[in-house]
Design an enzyme around this catalytic site. Structure first.
Site, mmCIF file in Angstrom:
data_model
loop_
_atom_site.group_PDB
_atom_site.id
_atom_site.type_symbol
_atom_site.label_atom_id
_atom_site.label_comp_id
_atom_site.label_asym_id
_atom_site.label_seq_id
_atom_site.Cartn_x
_atom_site.Cartn_y
_atom_site.Cartn_z
ATOM 1 N N THR A 1 -6.420 12.118 3.481
ATOM 2 C CA THR A 1 -5.356 11.273 2.946
ATOM 3 C C THR A 1 -4.830 11.937 1.683
ATOM 4 O O THR A 1 -5.589 12.542 0.930
ATOM 5 C CB THR A 1 -5.967 9.893 2.611
ATOM 6 O OG1 THR A 1 -6.177 9.211 3.831
ATOM 7 C CG2 THR A 1 -5.073 9.064 1.711
ATOM 8 N N GLY B 1 -5.083 0.699 7.060
ATOM 9 C CA GLY B 1 -6.042 0.990 5.994
ATOM 10 C C GLY B 1 -5.563 0.488 4.646
ATOM 11 O O GLY B 1 -4.636 -0.320 4.544
ATOM 12 N N THR C 1 -8.527 7.180 -2.048
ATOM 13 C CA THR C 1 -8.891 7.762 -0.756
ATOM 14 C C THR C 1 -10.340 7.393 -0.463
ATOM 15 O O THR C 1 -11.164 7.337 -1.371
ATOM 16 C CB THR C 1 -8.716 9.296 -0.749
ATOM 17 O OG1 THR C 1 -9.244 9.799 0.494
ATOM 18 C CG2 THR C 1 -9.426 9.983 -1.904
HETATM 19 N N1 ASP Z 1 -8.269 5.438 2.902
HETATM 20 C C1 ASP Z 1 -7.812 5.934 4.169
HETATM 21 C C2 ASP Z 1 -7.897 4.815 5.182
HETATM 22 O O1 ASP Z 1 -8.903 4.113 5.219
HETATM 23 C C3 ASP Z 1 -8.598 7.101 4.679
HETATM 24 C C4 ASP Z 1 -8.746 8.276 3.718
HETATM 25 O O2 ASP Z 1 -8.687 8.095 2.522
HETATM 26 O O3 ASP Z 1 -8.893 9.425 4.168
HETATM 27 O O4 ASP Z 1 -6.994 4.678 5.958
#
Ligand code: ASP
Length: 327
Positions: free
Chosen positions: A193, A223, A244
């Protein structure tokens, strides 16, 4: 007579700064080659430079964070735009959000599969919609009505990402993008992300986040990234934050807003607030992840409770920093 100031002279006098992240997870030094490390760092530097040059020329923080994110969305290295992970059904559903700390204006989109740069669609929502969060087909229709081009779903295909899905498809698990550093070859296809936070020469801060979500997520899962207060938040009074990590935990804990609330109500520093949320509150719940944050004085915090986080900044003294691993 009122003197109109040239934005360039303002930028010479006032602080500007930008920070970016490219995701957190089990990113281990010994499972990453020097070449891969270089690739990630170069892309983050490009992203920082894109945002910083807008700030330097008197541009605003919203445009700067969008520009920084676009560079990473267009790269297959990260889990956003071109490098987005697959859902359980083998599709792509991307989320993005952008927030202006000056006036709390928001634009967010979720479940996007046809737009090359979801962050630009989020900014379009901020600028042109009376609403703040648009989902799926409706969001894409809004894009088309505003002359934003659709791309073919093949644009988002990546063979290694597809393999990554096949490996966990039979399990009921979802996977954080950077949580499978089992081999050098595999590691070369970890994506994360992406996020950016910035302070412009007018003293305004902004935050933006863009993601493909988590590998093997069920379709329809949204998310934390587009949920304002959870994965993204900005308020001039306190800070701008992009998160993230395991989104469900960031949503339950309203993580990004929590950093802001600790600053506003408990008068804690940016660093202490950001650390408390990531390394105490979330860590105690077994929630992995990290965040980047900036305040209106140009202070920057980048805590994470995972083995690594792709991260970098150019601060208000012009100092550049790029890092991946914890040590
Ligand atoms: N926070 C993101 C989600 O849960 C995933 C990530 O940070 O890579 O969609």
């Amino acid at each position: 007579m009122i003197e109109i100031e040239n934005p360039n002279s303002i930028s010479m006098r006032k602080k500007i700064a930008i920070a970016v992240h490219g995701g957190a997870g089990t990113i281990l030094r010994n499972s990453c080659t020097k070449e891969q490390e270089k690739l990630y760092k170069e892309k983050m530097r490009e992203s920082i430079d894109a945002g910083y040059s807008i700030l330097k020329n008197g541009g605003n923080s919203v445009d700067a964070v969008e520009a920084a994110i676009i560079i990473m969305e267009n790269s297959p290295l990260f889990n956003a735009g071109k490098g987005s992970v697959y859902t359980h059904e083998g599709t792509h559903e991307m989320d993005a959000a952008i927030m202006n700390g000056k006036n709390l204006e928001i634009g967010a989109v979720a479940g996007i599969s046809k737009i090359k740069n979801p962050i630009s669609l989020a900014k379009l929502v901020l600028l042109k919609s009376e609403h703040v969060l648009l989902f799926g087909k409706g969001a894409e229709k809004f894009a088309k009505l505003n002359s934003m081009k659709w791309v073919n779903r093949k644009y988002f295909h990546d063979e290694k990402r597809f393999e990554q899905l096949q490996k966990i498809k039979q399990t009921q698990k979802t996977q954080l993008d950077h949580s499978v550093c089992d081999s050098k070859e595999h590691n070369s296809h970890k994506y994360g992300t992406v996020g950016a936070v910035a302070l412009d020469c007018f003293g305004n801060i902004a935050a933006a986040t863009s993601t493909g979500g988590m590998t093997n997520k069920t379709f329809g899962r949204v998310g934390d990234s587009p949920i304002i207060g959870s994965g993204t938040y900005a308020n001039n009074k306190t800070c701008a934050v992009s998160c993230t990590g395991h989104g469900e935990y960031f949503i339950k804990n309203i993580a990004a807003y929590d950093v802001s609330a600790l600053m506003e109500y408990k008068k804690m520093s940016l660093d202490d607030s950001a650390n408390l949320v990531i390394n105490d509150k979330l860590a105690k719940q077994g929630a992995s992840g990290g965040l980047i944050a900036i305040d209106a004085n140009g202070n920057i915090a980048m805590p994470f409770n995972t083995m690594g986080m792709y991260r970098g900044y150019k601060n208000c003294h012009g100092k550049e920093f790029l890092a991946i691993f914890k040590d």
